[in-house]
Scaffold this motif. Structure first.
Motif, PDB file in Angstrom:
ATOM      1  N   MET A 214       5.868   0.565  -2.752  1.00  8.41           N
ATOM      2  CA  MET A 214       4.432   0.376  -2.915  1.00  8.41           C
ATOM      3  C   MET A 214       4.036   0.416  -4.399  1.00  8.41           C
ATOM      4  SD  MET A 214       3.228   2.604   0.394  1.00  8.41           S
ATOM      5  CE  MET A 214       1.468   2.533   0.111  1.00  8.41           C
ATOM      6  N   LYS A 215       4.686   1.265  -5.187  1.00  9.48           N
ATOM      7  CA  LYS A 215       4.398   1.322  -6.627  1.00  9.48           C
ATOM      8  C   LYS A 215       4.815   0.030  -7.324  1.00  9.48           C
ATOM      9  CE  LYS A 215       4.041   6.104  -8.107  1.00  9.48           C
ATOM     10  NZ  LYS A 215       4.585   7.145  -9.002  1.00  9.48           N
ATOM     11  N   ASP A 216       5.975  -0.492  -6.957  1.00  2.81           N
ATOM     12  CA  ASP A 216       6.448  -1.757  -7.540  1.00  2.81           C
ATOM     13  C   ASP A 216       5.489  -2.894  -7.196  1.00  2.81           C
ATOM     14  OD1 ASP A 216       8.622  -0.447  -8.567  1.00  2.81           O
ATOM     15  OD2 ASP A 216      10.052  -1.164  -7.064  1.00  2.81           O
ATOM     16  N   PHE A 217       5.027  -2.909  -5.940  1.00  4.23           N
ATOM     17  CA  PHE A 217       4.086  -3.926  -5.481  1.00  4.23           C
ATOM     18  C   PHE A 217       2.762  -3.796  -6.231  1.00  4.23           C
ATOM     19  CE2 PHE A 217       0.982  -5.277  -2.038  1.00  4.23           C
ATOM     20  CZ  PHE A 217       1.184  -6.639  -2.247  1.00  4.23           C
ATOM     21  N   SER A 218       2.318  -2.559  -6.420  1.00  2.00           N
ATOM     22  CA  SER A 218       1.076  -2.283  -7.139  1.00  2.00           C
ATOM     23  C   SER A 218       1.135  -2.787  -8.579  1.00  2.00           C
ATOM     24  CB  SER A 218       0.797  -0.776  -7.127  1.00  2.00           C
ATOM     25  OG  SER A 218      -0.293  -0.466  -7.959  1.00  2.00           O
ATOM     26  N   SER A 219       2.238  -2.499  -9.266  1.00  2.00           N
ATOM     27  CA  SER A 219       2.348  -2.891 -10.670  1.00  2.00           C
ATOM     28  C   SER A 219       2.539  -4.397 -10.840  1.00  2.00           C
ATOM     29  CB  SER A 219       3.503  -2.137 -11.345  1.00  2.00           C
ATOM     30  OG  SER A 219       4.727  -2.425 -10.704  1.00  2.00           O
ATOM     31  N   SER A 220       3.232  -5.043  -9.896  1.00  2.00           N
ATOM     32  CA  SER A 220       3.482  -6.481 -10.026  1.00  2.00           C
ATOM     33  C   SER A 220       2.227  -7.310  -9.766  1.00  2.00           C
ATOM     34  CB  SER A 220       4.605  -6.931  -9.086  1.00  2.00           C
ATOM     35  OG  SER A 220       4.243  -6.727  -7.736  1.00  2.00           O
ATOM     36  N   LEU A 221       1.357  -6.820  -8.869  1.00  3.81           N
ATOM     37  CA  LEU A 221       0.179  -7.609  -8.504  1.00  3.81           C
ATOM     38  C   LEU A 221      -1.121  -7.027  -9.058  1.00  3.81           C
ATOM     39  CD1 LEU A 221      -0.179 -10.227  -6.904  1.00  3.81           C
ATOM     40  CD2 LEU A 221      -0.747  -8.862  -4.902  1.00  3.81           C
ATOM     41  N   GLY A 222      -1.064  -5.767  -9.521  1.00  2.00           N
ATOM     42  CA  GLY A 222      -2.267  -5.162 -10.088  1.00  2.00           C
ATOM     43  C   GLY A 222      -3.221  -4.585  -9.069  1.00  2.00           C
ATOM     44  N   ILE A 223      -2.734  -4.307  -7.862  1.00  2.00           N
ATOM     45  CA  ILE A 223      -3.571  -3.679  -6.833  1.00  2.00           C
ATOM     46  C   ILE A 223      -3.371  -2.167  -6.915  1.00  2.00           C
ATOM     47  CG2 ILE A 223      -3.973  -3.438  -4.351  1.00  2.00           C
ATOM     48  CD1 ILE A 223      -3.116  -6.306  -3.983  1.00  2.00           C
ATOM     49  N   PRO A 224      -4.454  -1.391  -7.056  1.00  2.00           N
ATOM     50  CA  PRO A 224      -4.307   0.073  -7.163  1.00  2.00           C
ATOM     51  C   PRO A 224      -3.615   0.659  -5.937  1.00  2.00           C
ATOM     52  CG  PRO A 224      -6.565  -0.613  -7.675  1.00  2.00           C
ATOM     53  CD  PRO A 224      -5.865  -1.816  -7.121  1.00  2.00           C
ATOM     54  N   MET A 225      -2.896   1.753  -6.145  1.00  3.29           N
ATOM     55  CA  MET A 225      -2.159   2.398  -5.056  1.00  3.29           C
ATOM     56  C   MET A 225      -3.069   2.835  -3.907  1.00  3.29           C
ATOM     57  SD  MET A 225       1.200   2.657  -5.165  1.00  3.29           S
ATOM     58  CE  MET A 225       1.815   4.217  -4.520  1.00  3.29           C
ATOM     59  N   ASN A 226      -4.314   3.256  -4.240  1.00  5.41           N
ATOM     60  CA  ASN A 226      -5.199   3.724  -3.167  1.00  5.41           C
ATOM     61  C   ASN A 226      -5.826   2.584  -2.379  1.00  5.41           C
ATOM     62  OD1 ASN A 226      -7.037   2.826  -5.053  1.00  5.41           O
ATOM     63  ND2 ASN A 226      -8.198   4.722  -5.179  1.00  5.41           N
ATOM     64  N   CYS A 227      -5.431   1.344  -2.722  1.00  5.70           N
ATOM     65  CA  CYS A 227      -5.881   0.165  -1.952  1.00  5.70           C
ATOM     66  C   CYS A 227      -4.724  -0.490  -1.212  1.00  5.70           C
ATOM     67  CB  CYS A 227      -6.541  -0.860  -2.878  1.00  5.70           C
ATOM     68  SG  CYS A 227      -8.105  -0.295  -3.569  1.00  5.70           S
ATOM     69  N   ILE A 228      -3.561   0.190  -1.201  1.00  8.28           N
ATOM     70  CA  ILE A 228      -2.378  -0.332  -0.511  1.00  8.28           C
ATOM     71  C   ILE A 228      -2.060   0.569   0.679  1.00  8.28           C
ATOM     72  CG2 ILE A 228       0.060  -0.969  -0.727  1.00  8.28           C
ATOM     73  CD1 ILE A 228      -0.372  -1.294  -3.723  1.00  8.28           C
ATOM     74  N   PHE A 229      -1.942  -0.054   1.865  1.00  5.51           N
ATOM     75  CA  PHE A 229      -1.753   0.715   3.090  1.00  5.51           C
ATOM     76  C   PHE A 229      -0.477   0.285   3.809  1.00  5.51           C
ATOM     77  CE2 PHE A 229      -6.136   1.074   2.065  1.00  5.51           C
ATOM     78  CZ  PHE A 229      -6.565   2.291   2.576  1.00  5.51           C
ATOM     79  N   PRO A 230       0.405   1.237   4.124  1.00  9.22           N
ATOM     80  CA  PRO A 230       1.593   0.897   4.915  1.00  9.22           C
ATOM     81  C   PRO A 230       1.219   0.814   6.396  1.00  9.22           C
ATOM     82  CG  PRO A 230       1.631   3.231   4.368  1.00  9.22           C
ATOM     83  CD  PRO A 230       0.388   2.664   3.731  1.00  9.22           C
ATOM     84  N   VAL A 231       1.716  -0.200   7.079  1.00  4.93           N
ATOM     85  CA  VAL A 231       1.469  -0.319   8.523  1.00  4.93           C
ATOM     86  C   VAL A 231       2.730  -0.776   9.242  1.00  4.93           C
ATOM     87  CG1 VAL A 231      -0.983  -0.922   8.214  1.00  4.93           C
ATOM     88  CG2 VAL A 231       0.699  -2.743   8.473  1.00  4.93           C
ATOM     89  N   LYS A 232       2.735  -0.510  10.523  1.00  2.30           N
ATOM     90  CA  LYS A 232       3.754  -1.093  11.403  1.00  2.30           C
ATOM     91  C   LYS A 232       3.013  -1.948  12.424  1.00  2.30           C
ATOM     92  CE  LYS A 232       7.018  -0.073  15.113  1.00  2.30           C
ATOM     93  NZ  LYS A 232       7.008  -1.499  15.402  1.00  2.30           N
ATOM     94  N   ASN A 233       3.337  -3.222  12.470  1.00  5.69           N
ATOM     95  CA  ASN A 233       2.723  -4.100  13.462  1.00  5.69           C
ATOM     96  C   ASN A 233       3.382  -3.903  14.824  1.00  5.69           C
ATOM     97  OD1 ASN A 233       0.906  -5.368  11.716  1.00  5.69           O
ATOM     98  ND2 ASN A 233       2.406  -6.904  11.084  1.00  5.69           N
ATOM     99  N   TYR A 234       2.628  -4.207  15.873  1.00  4.92           N
ATOM    100  CA  TYR A 234       3.218  -4.235  17.205  1.00  4.92           C
ATOM    101  C   TYR A 234       4.105  -5.470  17.300  1.00  4.92           C
ATOM    102  CZ  TYR A 234       0.355  -0.444  19.031  1.00  4.92           C
ATOM    103  OH  TYR A 234      -0.198   0.798  19.274  1.00  4.92           O
ATOM    104  N   SER A 235       5.363  -5.271  17.665  1.00  3.56           N
ATOM    105  CA  SER A 235       6.291  -6.410  17.774  1.00  3.56           C
ATOM    106  C   SER A 235       7.172  -6.297  19.018  1.00  3.56           C
ATOM    107  CB  SER A 235       7.168  -6.502  16.517  1.00  3.56           C
ATOM    108  OG  SER A 235       7.834  -5.271  16.284  1.00  3.56           O
ATOM    109  N   GLU A 236       7.837  -5.165  19.173  1.00  7.54           N
ATOM    110  CA  GLU A 236       8.726  -4.975  20.322  1.00  7.54           C
ATOM    111  C   GLU A 236       8.057  -4.175  21.439  1.00  7.54           C
ATOM    112  OE1 GLU A 236      12.003  -2.945  18.618  1.00  7.54           O
ATOM    113  OE2 GLU A 236      12.735  -4.663  17.485  1.00  7.54           O
ATOM    114  N   GLU A 237       6.985  -3.444  21.097  1.00  9.77           N
ATOM    115  CA  GLU A 237       6.354  -2.538  22.057  1.00  9.77           C
ATOM    116  C   GLU A 237       5.624  -3.307  23.162  1.00  9.77           C
ATOM    117  OE1 GLU A 237       6.808  -0.789  18.097  1.00  9.77           O
ATOM    118  OE2 GLU A 237       5.835  -2.598  18.836  1.00  9.77           O
ATOM    119  N   ILE A 238       5.634  -2.740  24.340  1.00 13.24           N
ATOM    120  CA  ILE A 238       4.870  -3.329  25.446  1.00 13.24           C
ATOM    121  C   ILE A 238       3.703  -2.421  25.839  1.00 13.24           C
ATOM    122  CG2 ILE A 238       6.755  -4.717  26.384  1.00 13.24           C
ATOM    123  CD1 ILE A 238       7.199  -2.473  28.463  1.00 13.24           C
ATOM    124  N   SER A 239       3.605  -1.265  25.182  1.00 14.18           N
ATOM    125  CA  SER A 239       2.475  -0.363  25.409  1.00 14.18           C
ATOM    126  C   SER A 239       2.011   0.192  24.068  1.00 14.18           C
ATOM    127  CB  SER A 239       2.870   0.776  26.356  1.00 14.18           C
ATOM    128  OG  SER A 239       3.952   1.509  25.823  1.00 14.18           O
TER     129      SER A 239
END
Length: 271
Positions: A214-239
């Motif tokens: 996330m820090k590397d992504f922040s520095s490369s694109l200039g998006i502050p760390m407090n505006c970057i959110f980790p998520v897991k999308n639903y992909s394999e789950e059925i519930s």
């Protein structure tokens, strides 16, 4: 600090949201990013959280490819209760950014989308951008047509962003800044990128690998760390999984807040 699994307050907050401006029926969120980062899957995941079961309003590809699965500019609405009722937050999915010249969505088309100039169903042409006289061009966009939040989507499982794609992403970011559009970023596939998060999603903010990513992504694109959110999308789950919901709702609540602030701002400017 994350209140894992205690999602009632955030869920109610998002479900109860309604724009207070008469000219704006819905808050429009535009997703952009490299091919295969999970833009369409994020829309499906948001829908699953709000509906309370796994849903797929946005088409996704089950195969990994260097070409975008999304070809058209399409607004995805999420059904609320009875048929014909929808949540006032809508998502626009677009063709992914590709490394090769003449491939993927063009940055100029994304700029037009932000201003509301792309008509629903416009088919992206990687060879040339939309022009003012074209059929897909909306010459007089309403406040409702404009984008109210820009979301950059990046995969934690991806290698370093290639320079051609990074340049396009920076160009899009700068254009949004010029328009005053609020921006956030989501880092998807956190469970695939790190053994700690794969074992237990609650480790996502403890993982040194994820923090560095996330820090590397922040520095490369200039998006502050407090505006970057980790998520897991639903992909394999059925519930529904409450820990998956926790991460999605944290970014969704922020999107609603900053998007609503922007709607009030542009309405004040138009008076």
């Amino acid at each position: 600090k994350v209140s894992w699994g205690h999602n009632e307050e955030d869920l109610k907050y998002v479900k109860d949201y309604q724009p207070e401006i008469d000219d704006v029926r819905h808050l429009r969120v535009l997703l952009y990013g490299p091919v295969g980062t999970g833009k369409s899957s994020f829309i499906n995941s948001v829908s699953s959280v709000l509906v309370g079961r796994t849903t797929q309003p946005a088409g996704v590809s089950a195969t990994t490819s260097d070409q975008s699965h999304t070809k058209k500019y399409e607004t995805h609405k999420i059904q609320k209760g009875s048929r014909g009722n929808f949540y006032p937050v809508v998502f626009n999915d677009i063709m992914g950014l590709e490394e090769k010249t003449g491939g993927g969505v063009r940055a100029d088309d994304i700029k037009l989308a932000m201003k509301g100039h792309l008509k629903e169903g416009y088919k992206f042409n990687p060879a040339s951008s939309l022009s003012s006289g074209d059929l897909g061009f909306n010459p007089s966009p309403s406040l409702d047509d404009r984008v109210h939040v820009l979301v950059c989507v990046y995969s934690a499982n991806s290698a370093k962003i290639n320079d051609p794609v990074l340049m396009k992403m920076k160009e899009i970011r700068e254009a949004a800044s010029d328009l005053g559009i609020p921006q956030v970023a989501i880092v998807t596939k956190v469970d695939e990128a790190c053994g700690e998060t794969e074992k237990d999603l609650k480790n996502v903010y403890k993982s040194k690998y994820m923090k560095k990513k996330m820090k590397d992504f922040s520095s490369s694109l200039g998006i502050p760390m407090n505006c970057i959110f980790p998520v897991k999308n639903y992909s394999e789950e059925i519930s529904i999984d409450e820990n998956v919901n926790t991460l999605i709702l944290s970014v969704l609540r922020l999107i609603v807040d900053i998007g609503d602030d922007f709607i009030h701002k542009i309405c004040d400017q138009s008076l």
